[in-house]
Write an enzyme that holds these catalytic residues in place. Structure first.
Site, short mmCIF file in Angstrom:
data_model
loop_
_atom_site.label_atom_id
_atom_site.label_comp_id
_atom_site.label_asym_id
_atom_site.label_seq_id
_atom_site.Cartn_x
_atom_site.Cartn_y
_atom_site.Cartn_z
N SER A 46 -21.02 5.18 -15.48
CA SER A 46 -19.56 5.17 -15.47
C SER A 46 -19.06 5.84 -14.20
CB SER A 46 -19.05 5.89 -16.73
OG SER A 46 -17.66 5.69 -16.88
N ASN A 47 -17.82 6.26 -14.18
CA ASN A 47 -17.22 6.92 -13.02
C ASN A 47 -16.13 7.87 -13.51
OD1 ASN A 47 -14.47 5.55 -12.91
ND2 ASN A 47 -15.84 3.77 -12.95
N PRO A 48 -15.63 8.75 -12.64
CA PRO A 48 -14.73 9.82 -13.11
C PRO A 48 -13.26 9.43 -13.25
CG PRO A 48 -15.61 10.31 -10.90
CD PRO A 48 -15.95 8.90 -11.21
#
Ligand code: C5P
Length: 222
Positions: free
Chosen positions: A29-31
């Site tokens: 995923s990513n932030p």
């Protein structure tokens, strides 16, 4: 209440990250915090639009007065956005869609092994580009995060995806983009013309985005 210039319009906003599961308990995923997309959805609602907000996993509560669809993966985001976009006037893609997903996610938790492991990833569909291919009268807005050659790359992106414009931001600037309450963006059109907006709150970015998008909307048919 302020100007209801989006009354009678249907707006779809995507927000947040996607999760691409490798096995039942692990994902890529990513932030992305979802704040930019939620701000666009709320601003559109406040201007009278009928809003569907399709969001990946974020810690923000459902905003009142709009339809919220919670998804995890890019494939689920695609289904929800394409479905909601069918009768939409404006689609704003703020979601940070993962570029890849596991080619063959495991149904069971993968045990740790000694040494390196390889993960086979396969590209996710580009939802904005797909919307652009059958654009119709819909206005399409994208976001892009670049570390270099931003304007040129964003203009190429807007062209390739057939978006009306893209808001470009940089991950490196303090107090902008991922997680923050503020953003500093540059509006980039497919023809390469662009304008840098001042550093402002995400809500203010949302307001300016909608004002720009509204100029691209065809007149309402009575
Ligand atoms: O190509 P890139 O990911 O930089 O483009 C960013 C824009 O395209 C964003 O508006 C994002 O929401 C959208 N996008 C998409 N589907 C993807 C990747 C990005 O709709 N698979």
């Amino acid at each position: 209440p302020g100007a209801q210039d989006l009354a009678g319009r249907r707006v779809v906003v995507s927000a947040g990250p996607t999760r691409e599961y490798l096995d039942p308990v692990r994902f890529i995923s990513n932030p992305s915090s979802g704040k930019m997309g939620f701000a666009v959805a709320e601003a559109a609602r406040d201007r009278g639009a009928q809003v569907t907000l399709v969001t990946g996993p974020v810690s923000l509560p459902d905003p009142a007065g709009l339809r919220v669809v919670r998804i995890e993966s890019a494939l689920d985001l695609r289904s929800a956005v394409l479905q909601a976009a069918q009768d939409a006037d404006l689609v704003v893609m703020t979601a940070a869609v993962a570029d890849y997903r596991a080619a063959a996610p495991s149904g069971e938790k993968q045990a740790k092994v000694a040494g390196d492991v390889k993960v086979h990833l396969t590209p996710n569909p580009d939802i904005l580009a797909e919307l652009g291919q059958a654009k119709g009268r819909r206005v399409l807005v994208g976001f892009a995060m670049e570390t270099h050659a931003g304007v040129e790359r964003a203009a190429q992106k807007a062209q390739r995806k057939n978006a009306d414009f893209i808001l470009l931001n940089y991950p490196t600037q303090a107090g902008t983009a991922f997680g923050g309450d503020d953003n500093q963006v540059t509006l980039v059109r497919p023809d390469g013309t662009h304008e840098a907006w001042p550093h402002m709150s995400k809500r203010e970015v949302a307001t300016r985005l909608l004002t720009e998008a509204a100029r691209h909307l065809p007149p309402l048919t009575p």
